[in-house]
Design an enzyme around this catalytic site. Sequence first.
Site, PDB file in Angstrom:
ATOM      1  N   LYS A 116       1.691  -4.876   6.312  1.00  0.00           N
ATOM      2  CA  LYS A 116       1.829  -6.132   5.613  1.00  0.00           C
ATOM      3  C   LYS A 116       2.275  -7.197   6.706  1.00  0.00           C
ATOM      4  CE  LYS A 116       2.304  -4.563   0.954  1.00  0.00           C
ATOM      5  NZ  LYS A 116       2.156  -2.968   1.275  1.00  0.00           N
TER       6      LYS A 116
HETATM    7  C1  LIG Z   1       1.381  -2.235   0.388  1.00  0.00           C
HETATM    8  C2  LIG Z   1       0.878  -1.093   1.279  1.00  0.00           C
HETATM    9  C3  LIG Z   1      -0.293  -0.262   0.628  1.00  0.00           C
HETATM   10  C4  LIG Z   1      -1.281  -0.812  -0.389  1.00  0.00           C
HETATM   11  O1  LIG Z   1      -1.772  -1.993   0.127  1.00  0.00           O
HETATM   12  P1  LIG Z   1      -2.693  -3.076  -0.852  1.00  0.00           P
HETATM   13  O2  LIG Z   1      -2.912  -4.022  -0.141  1.00  0.00           O
HETATM   14  O3  LIG Z   1      -1.675  -3.089  -1.984  1.00  0.00           O
HETATM   15  O4  LIG Z   1      -3.900  -2.213  -1.367  1.00  0.00           O
HETATM   16  C5  LIG Z   1      -0.571   1.047   1.069  1.00  0.00           C
HETATM   17  N1  LIG Z   1       0.220   1.450   2.079  1.00  0.00           N
HETATM   18  C6  LIG Z   1       1.543   1.054   2.530  1.00  0.00           C
HETATM   19  C7  LIG Z   1       2.368   1.673   3.536  1.00  0.00           C
HETATM   20  C8  LIG Z   1       1.634  -0.259   2.087  1.00  0.00           C
HETATM   21  O5  LIG Z   1       2.982  -0.949   2.577  1.00  0.00           O
END
Ligand SMILES: *Cc1c(COP(=O)(O)O)cnc(C)c1O
Length: 476
Positions: A116
């Site tokens: 993220k």
């Molecule tokens: C946010 C997240 C996801 C999911 O990603 P999306 O964009 O919501 O599909 C998967 N793994 C981790 C470690 C995350 O932080």
Amino acid sequence: MQYVSTRGAGPAKFTDILLEGLAPDGGLYLPERYPQVDAAQLEQWSGLLAREGYAALAFEIVRLFVDDIPDDDLRGICERAYSSDKFSDPAIVPCTRHSDGIWRVHLSNGPSAAFKDMAMLLLGELFAYELGRRGRELNILGATSGDTGSSAEYAMLGKAGVRVFMLSPAGRMSPFQQAQMYSLDDPAIVNIAVDGTFDDCQDIVKAVGADAEFKVRHSIGAVNSINWARLLAQVVYYFAAWLTITDEEGPAARVAFVVPSGNFGNIAAGHIAREMGLPIVQLGLASNENDVLAEFFRTGVYRPRATAERTSSPSMDISKASNFERFVFDLLDRDAQRVRELFVERLPRDGQFDLSAEPAFQRAEARFGFAAGSSSHAHRLAEIRRVHEAGDGLIDPHTADGFHVARELAVPGRVMAVLETALPVKFAETIVEAVGVAPQRPERFVGIEDLPRHVREVGRDVDAVKAIIEETVGGR
Ligand SMILES: *Cc1c(COP(=O)(O)O)cnc(C)c1O
């Protein structure tokens, strides 16, 4: 470039939707069309990435979607977001090939050790830039099941004009994730632990956002993955990874990306990259036991659950996928009327909708490249162990979901690449369960659990959250 809502509103400009989040009609913004990229362009970007690095590539891609920020400013924004001092690897997004031939796209070398960061760092720079230009402030209200919160807080920390109010489900994040967020000591970062689930947190964010008067009075904005700029930032690493992998495997390599998915943000960016012409042969959606999305791609039925099950890949514990509407919009040939009918009428009334009889759904795999799979706790443990024993290092439980599905979807002649979504240090308990050793902790996180915690506690109460916002914003 103008933006339109999946429910018909628009057109709107990039910098307006940047600060806005949801469209006024409750839909999600998408560009009115996807800029097209051809083989010659990819060839040129391959050289650019090699010579000038990730930030330069990011600028070239982002500028295709942004015409209301001057190029020189936008270049600076990308350079600040993706400066190598923020990442533990100067390549920003290095890709490595495991001994079984599956690639790992390393997206978790940023400040909070989750993918993220790739989006949030750009968002932080864009916010600071645009708020400065408009002489405005923004109070970001978000919900996190773990990684969004720390990523947003690290990215927004110290950005002029930006405050963060982050709701998290009390006691449901890993101790490390809690420490990452709650240890931050800054008046512009307000952690709010809600006595409930992540969905409760999301519902509160929605309820506050639905109060238009409150939203305007307190300049409330969003950083959740419904924010278009986050998706845009994520489009870049699909290009970077594809260029890096084909550099190694040859330009004709048929590359499939497998994406551990929750709210459908990460993989929606892959969909957009593919729509732009990046030759991705398959987008493999990996879910855990909360397989609402995998079920859709298997059956055509989208059936949000009442609650999400708690699993050992908690950042994918979702009961409904907030970005999914974007894909449905494209699937239905951008028919906003039909999207509105599905999401505003059918879903609330029936609790589900069924697109299995739609020609568009039947063509979806060929047209959009989607495939899906899901995994269990036992699968995750087995994958973590397998990768570790093969000498390919440790992977976190979410990335393990991806590896499990990648091996299911693998066919001869196809290069599988799994998007790593977090570092294993965030989920040490599961790693220890799988391989008996704790993941190494990067220097910057040593001892964070011992720092004082800064967090407000509330019930599942919209008014209590509003009161905290009012008190904080008013008190400045
Ligand atoms: C946010 C997240 C996801 C999911 O990603 P999306 O964009 O919501 O599909 C998967 N793994 C981790 C470690 C995350 O932080």
